[in-house]
Design a protein around this motif. Structure first.
Motif, PDB file in Angstrom:
ATOM      1  N   MET A 257       0.882  -1.181   0.114  1.00 59.05           N
ATOM      2  CA  MET A 257      -0.130   0.067  -0.031  1.00 59.05           C
ATOM      3  C   MET A 257       0.884   1.309  -0.051  1.00 59.05           C
ATOM      4  N   ARG A 353      -7.724   4.054   2.577  1.00 63.10           N
ATOM      5  CA  ARG A 353      -6.409   3.680   2.472  1.00 63.10           C
ATOM      6  C   ARG A 353      -5.495   4.686   1.971  1.00 63.10           C
ATOM      7  N   GLN A 354      -5.860   5.430   0.735  1.00 55.39           N
ATOM      8  CA  GLN A 354      -5.133   6.478   0.397  1.00 55.39           C
ATOM      9  C   GLN A 354      -4.668   7.536   1.424  1.00 55.39           C
ATOM     10  N   ARG A 357      -1.665   5.962   3.142  1.00 54.44           N
ATOM     11  CA  ARG A 357      -0.584   5.739   2.272  1.00 54.44           C
ATOM     12  C   ARG A 357       0.536   6.289   2.721  1.00 54.44           C
TER      13      ARG A 357
END
Ligand code: SAM
Length: 399
Positions: A257, A353-354, A357
């Motif tokens: 990720m 998730r971004q 990250r």
């Protein structure tokens, strides 16, 4: 300049957030019809799913600016904890003919990396995982010193050596597997090892050798997930202690990720990837029905330009690869449309998730900084270029 305690403090603060929010950032929306956290965080899912396309694209590029998510997630803290100083002040470019034979983007990255490196004073230079030694040649020119390049592919060494010889530069490329036991013999006090975009184990091994041999390092890490180990073992003692204390577990998939970003992909490639992803999601729905099993089935990815002509062709290819028997008659249009709908959902849910990250990437970089500090080095960490030039823009450097 981070001090040892500043590194530890930030590693601890980031690690705490990563451990606490792992149930939200670790699951891959691509693999789940519903994110496993949806029940507990319904409001977050609703907000994400109602975002317009333009807003999704904007947040993919910069998840911390004007985020609609602070009511649910620690957006401001994550932004603050992953902020880093800019180390390269280079506005001025190197002579264009130095970049001949180097791809345009790589040449700009090399110029930024060289500008981000501190002064080279009485140091012998080594390039780690040198490819054709483009960075080695640039360093030899900028600093007027000999540079040794280490690269395991003999063909790249030969091609790179021919370039250096043609230009009369004091660069020697050696066919060397940097993971082999003797690789550390190239390092000694008074040496500085430059590594631009060296992957997982390749740069982790560099740090071990540098710590053992007392060689200085200028490293832009890349592909943290390219490791032999399936579960991440922190490189630093502090990292290991904090992971145990905070209950932070990182799998190889989690590490991937840290490098999942598409800001540098050209628009045509992005559109192509979107279609491939929509088709994969459409196939996923089809295979669940065909197999009578509501479970994700990973399908290998296809190189750019290899995607079959249409959705039906793609599904037949994927079914053959995975040994799935498709029904005699399939409503291809309906499954393809469902795939595109799923893609719209997945790209919205991915924004969670971004947000984690870059914090994960900075945590991994801090673990590397801590490893070097524990070996007695003073270390700086910052960025050497804009994200648009390369998202892998972190520079870890011993002083
Ligand atoms: C991502 S590229 C980076 C190359 C160059 N530094 C650049 O930025 O363009 C990684 C390079 O490492 C080399 N490499 C991979 N495994 C290696 C190993 N075990 N020992 C030495 N070089 C290796 C590859 O052949 C490739 O040239």
């Amino acid at each position: 300049m981070p001090s040892e305690s500043a590194t530890a403090g930030r590693l601890a603060a980031l690690g705490r957030r990563l451990a606490e929010w792992r149930p939200l950032w670790a699951p891959l929306p691509f693999q789940h019809r519903e994110p496993p956290w949806r029940g507990a965080h319904g409001g977050l899912a609703e907000t994400l799913l109602s975002l317009p396309d333009a807003e999704v694209e904007r947040l993919q590029a910069d998840p911390f600016v004007d985020s609609p998510l602070p009511a649910w997630l620690p957006v401001r803290e994550l932004a603050e904890l992953s902020r880093l100083p800019i180390l390269s002040n280079a506005r001025q470019s190197l002579p264009a003919d130095w970049g001949e034979g180097i791809g345009a983007r790589k040449w700009r990255q090399i110029q930024a990396f060289v500008a981000g490196m501190g002064a080279i004073e009485d140091e012998r230079l080594v390039e780690w995982c040198a490819g054709k030694g483009h960075l080695a040649r640039t360093l030899a020119r900028c600093h007027g010193v000999p540079v040794t390049g280490l690269e395991h592919q003999p063909s790249l060494c030969e091609a790179g050596q021919a370039l250096a010889d043609r230009e009369g530069l004091p660069v020697r490329l050696h066919a060397q597997d940097v993971l082999a036991p003797g690789a550390g013999d190239w390092l000694a006090p008074g040496h500085r090892v430059a590594a631009l975009h060296a992957c997982g184990d390749l740069h982790a091994q560099l740090l071990e050798w540098a710590a053992e041999r007392g060689a200085a390092v200028s490293l832009a890490p890349c592909c943290y997930h390219r490791t032999a180990a399936t579960d991440y073992r922190a490189l630093s003692r502090q990292g290991r202690a904090l992971m145990a204390e905070q209950g932070l577990r990182l799998t190889r998939e989690d590490l991937a990720m840290a490098v999942q970003e598409t800001v540098t992909a050209p628009r045509g490639h992005r559109r192509h990837r979107q279609r491939a992803n929509a088709w994969r999601l459409g196939f996923d729905l089809l295979q669940r029905e065909a197999r009578g099993r509501d479970a994700y089935l990973p399908v290998p990815s296809l190189a750019y330009g290899r995607l079959p002509e249409d959705f039906a062709g793609f599904c037949r290819w994927a079914a053959e690869r995975k040994g799935v028997e498709l029904p005699a008659s399939v409503d291809w249009g309906a499954f393809e449309a469902a795939g595109w709908r799923r893609l719209a959902e997945v790209s919205r849910l991915e924004l969670v998730r971004q947000l984690f990250r870059r914090p994960l990437e900075v945590w991994l970089a801090l673990d590397r900084v801590a490893r070097l500090e524990e070996a007695g080095f003073r270390v700086r960490l910052g960025t050497f270029c804009e994200r648009a030039l390369t998202p892998r823009n972190l520079l870890i450097e011993t002083l």
